[in-house]
Structures are given as C-alpha cells and as structure tokens.
Design an enzyme around this catalytic site. Structure first.
Site, short mmCIF file in Angstrom:
data_model
loop_
_atom_site.label_atom_id
_atom_site.label_comp_id
_atom_site.label_asym_id
_atom_site.label_seq_id
_atom_site.Cartn_x
_atom_site.Cartn_y
_atom_site.Cartn_z
N GLY A 1 5.40 3.02 0.39
CA GLY A 1 6.00 3.78 -0.70
C GLY A 1 5.56 3.21 -2.04
O GLY A 1 6.13 3.52 -3.08
N SER B 1 0.85 -1.18 0.00
CA SER B 1 0.00 0.00 0.00
C SER B 1 0.89 1.23 0.00
O SER B 1 2.11 1.13 0.01
CB SER B 1 -0.90 0.00 1.23
N LYS B 2 0.24 2.37 0.04
CA LYS B 2 0.98 3.63 0.03
C LYS B 2 1.98 3.71 1.17
O LYS B 2 3.04 4.30 1.03
CB LYS B 2 -0.01 4.79 0.16
N ARG B 3 1.61 3.11 2.27
CA ARG B 3 2.48 3.10 3.45
C ARG B 3 3.89 2.63 3.13
O ARG B 3 4.86 3.03 3.73
CB ARG B 3 1.89 2.15 4.49
#
Ligand code: GLU
Length: 466
Positions: free
Chosen positions: A245, A241-243
């Site tokens: 990167g 996920s975005k977490r």
C-alpha cells in the site's frame, strides 16, 4: 562554503513516499543550515523517463511545499558538459577506450561465474598502449581507470565509516558506445558542478558511492559528505513497495492526507527527537540533523499516518484546511456554494474524520436538497411511532425564527418534553430522516448545517411517504 543539498529523482514514475522522505531530509538540512536545496531531474535514461513523471514529481514537490532554491536542472541538457569531462578524464589517462565486444564480455562473465568469481571487467583494454588496427573501426565505450590498489573510505553520517578496497571495484563504463554518459558519471559531474556539499540519498546507492568518490578524486573535486538513509520497509520487513500500500505522494493527496501531515509522518520515519510526534515545519528545521538519522530501517505504518493526519485536522486553524477540503469536495462533484461554509464543516467533522476525503464524503448530504435513506436505518428508526413524534417537531422547527444550534436544541428539548420522551429517542429518528443515516455530529449541529429549509423539506418527504 554554505551547505548545498540536492534531490535527484529519476523521472520513471510518480514520487513515492521513499523519495519524498529523501527530498524532505535534503530540504530540511539545507534550511537548517541556511543553505541551498537543488532539484535535479536525472532523466538520462531516455527509455524509462517520461515527461508525465517529471510533471508528477514537480507537482508532488509543490504540493508538499518543498520548494527548491535552484533548478529544476535536467541532466539531458548537460550532455555536452558530460562529454567535455569525459574527454578531460581520457586526456589525463584516467579513462580509456574499451573495444571489448559484447561476446567477449559475455564469455568473460560466464567463465567467472563458472569459477565462482564475482563478475567484473578484467581490464583487458586498460593496458593497450596503442589501438590495434583491427579494432580502430570498432565501436568503443569509455571506462574509468579505477585505482588498482588502496581503498575508498566513506565517512557516512548514518552508516559511520565504510571502507571498500579498490580491488573490489572494476573499471566502470562512463560513456556508452552510443556516446551517452552512464548514471554514475552524470551524478558525479553534476554534484561537482553544482557544488553539492551533502549527498543525502537512499542506501540503495551505497554501492555506487566508492565509484563516484574515485571519479571525483580523479577530477580533483572536493568530496561531499554522504548520508545514506536506510530503506523504508513494509510491515512484513520487506522493502516497501506497492504491495504494502506504499503509494505515490499523489495517492495520499487523493486519500485526504494533508501535505504537512505526510511530511511529519515521513520525518519521523527514520529520525526522532525524543518522544515528540508532531512537529511544525519550523520545529522540523530546528531539530532535524543528518547525524541523528536512524541506522535501522523503519517500517511504514498507514495507521500511524492516519493518526498524524487527524492530529493536524484537529489542531489546525480551520481556515488553513479550507482549500484542501474544497479540493476533495470538487472531486466529488459538489458545488460548495450550495451548502454551509467549509469552515463550519471542518469544525463539525474534524474529530470524526481521519482524512479530508472522509470528511468530504460525510459532508455531501449538506450540499444536496434531499438524501437517500439507508434501508436498514429507516426500518429500525423510522417506525410509525417515531414518525408520529416527528410531526410536532416539524411544526416547532417551522416556527423557529433563528436557525441556530441553541434555538434548535431548545425546540428539540421542548418537543421531547411535550411527548414525554428522552431527547435521544427523538434525535435518532430525526437524524435518519434528515441525513439518511444513523451517524452524524450532534443533532443540533447537524440540523444547523443542513439549514432550515432543507430540514423541513426532508422531514416532509419522510412524513409524506410514511
Ligand atoms: N537518480 C537517483 C534515483 O532516483 C538518485 C541519485 C542520487 O541521489 O545520487 O534513485
């Protein structure tokens, strides 16, 4: 019939790396088999779909050069067709109207949860022989009449044989009370109409597959072959996920990753061909096979992506990189007419840069008249003694007729000899004076790229302020 694959993104956001990999595998397989690759935009979720997301997805696909043979098709343009197929199922008795109220369904769910049962529709309206008068004015949904016995077998290219008992599946809503078709239904109708032979998609869709197969069977459609690709994980083992990167394709474009490098990185993330890491597009097409997709999920690794990107920077023909570097330079507001040819920058910097963005940032100084001196570098290297040694060098440079690396190198050597110092001792103050910093490619190449006039100007400025 020839192979027909499709990529079917929902335009609710940018194209992320996971989606790009799914698109790539579908594209590769179609190319490999001499088949067709279809792009289908699944935009029936009006609330969450946006035209911006559609544009972003199309642009990302184009940037990756994953060209489609058919489409883009938009599901919102197929509503009449979905309605016709829903009517067909209804008339054949494979679908039925369900009048259950929201309240009844909520109560059912609560009771099932309380009894520790899996929440599912209980088939209340499935057996209505006639519509009770009391209900005839009520709104209704259309449910698929799922078989009550037997099982569904998915012969998945990645997962192997997956068997699901029909008793596990309830009667899926295919048309909502407002007349709009649901996701699983539109996918089925389109895959059928588009004669898709291979459905390659993320394994988050595996739960949908038995339902889709049952509808396809009811329609008398031939079944596609399925390949459910394991998710991409972050380095902590959780879904990417975005977490972590994990970003959109556009993000990597901005970061200076080459499209082919991103594809090369993604193709290896879930598939391998011996120990080979770098593949040309032709090699990918030749070697890739859906049978060889890994069963285990792969973890995204930015360091590896950067390594792959640098391999491309180092090995590509510089001319092929020019347009990508130009894009980065323009983003930085650099007028590339005011400095060296981009090919020369690429040759000088590709061993020293992991991305085109880094390359562009390091090159700004070649397109400016003057540079700002880094305070620390200045204090350390531009000592009064060092400045003295730059004076004869400035004179020697001014006399050079040819501003080539060879001529520059020779002048440097002669000056060092005259001063009785090692070349390195002269090169570092010079580097700081003309680049503002302590790192750059070899000094003769750096000076050649800056150009004679600007080198003299920068030296004059440093010497004047001494
Ligand atoms: N629209 C779905 C998604 O974006 C993909 C559906 C499919 O591949 O069958 O997840």
């Amino acid at each position: 019939m020839g192979v027909r694959t499709r990529f079917a993104p929902s335009p609710t956001g940018f194209l992320h790396v996971g989606g790009a990999r799914t698109a790539l595998y579908s594209w590769l397989y179609a190319k490999k088999m001499g088949g067709q690759f279809i792009l289908r935009i699944e935009d029936t979720d009006i609330e969450r779909s946006t035209p911006e997301a559609v544009t972003a997805i199309l642009e990302a696909m184009e940037w990756l050069e994953l060209s489609w043979d058919e489409g883009p098709f938009y599901q919102t343009q197929h509503f009449e067709r979905y309605k016709a197929v829903a009517d067909q199922l209804l008339n054949a008795g494979d679908a039925y109207r369900c009048y259950c109220s929201k309240e009844r369904l909520e109560k059912l769910r609560e009771d099932q949860m309380a009894n520790k049962e899996k929440p599912r529709y209980d088939g209340h309206c499935r057996h209505l022989s006639a519509i009770p008068d009391a209900l005839s004015q009520n709104s209704f949904v259309l449910r698929f009449r799922n078989p009550e016995t037997g099982s569904v077998e998915i012969n998945d290219c990645v997962r192997g044989n997956v068997v699901i008992q029909n008793t596990e599946l309830d009667d899926l809503i295919i048309v909502r009370s407002d007349g709009t078709p649901t996701y699983n239904f539109t996918v089925v109708v389109d895959d059928w109409d588009m004669k898709v032979t291979h459905v390659i998609r993320g394994d988050d869709h595996l739960n949908n597959t038995p339902r889709q197969i049952n509808i396809l069977k009811a329609l008398g459609a031939s079944l596609p072959i399925y390949a459910h690709i394991p998710m991409i994980l972050g380095d902590d083992g959780k879904r990417l996920s975005k977490r972590h990167g994990a970003e959109s394709v556009q993000h990597y474009q901005h970061e200076g990753i080459l499209p082919q490098a991103l594809l090369n990185y993604l193709v290896r993330l879930g598939w391998s061909h011996g120990d080979q890491e770098i593949f040309t597009r032709e090699e990918m097409i030749q070697f890739f096979d859906i049978q060889d997709i890994n069963k285990a999920p792969a973890a995204f690794n930015t360091e590896k992506l950067l390594w792959v990107n640098q391999q491309y920077l180092i090995n590509a023909e510089p001319i092929q990189l020019v347009k990508h570097l130009q894009w980065q330079m323009e983003k930085l507001g650099i007028n590339i007419a005011e400095g060296p040819e981009l090919e020369a920058i690429i040759k000088a910097f590709r061993e020293r840069s992991k991305t085109l963005k880094e390359m562009a940032e390091k090159s700004v100084l070649f397109y400016q008249e003057y540079v700002t001196l880094d305070a620390e570098a200045k204090a350390k290297h531009l000592t009064p003694e060092a400045l003295e040694s730059l004076k004869p060098l400035r004179l020697a440079f001014a006399d050079l007729a040819d501003w080539t690396t060879e001529a520059i190198h020779h002048a440097l050597e002669q000056s060092a000899l005259g001063l009785g110092v090692k070349l390195g001792k002269l090169a570092q103050p010079l580097r700081v004076a003309v680049t503002g910093n302590t790192t750059s490619p070899s000094i003769d190449i750096t000076l050649a790229l800056i150009g004679k006039e600007r080198v003299l100007k920068r030296l004059d400025q440093v010497l004047a302020n001494a």
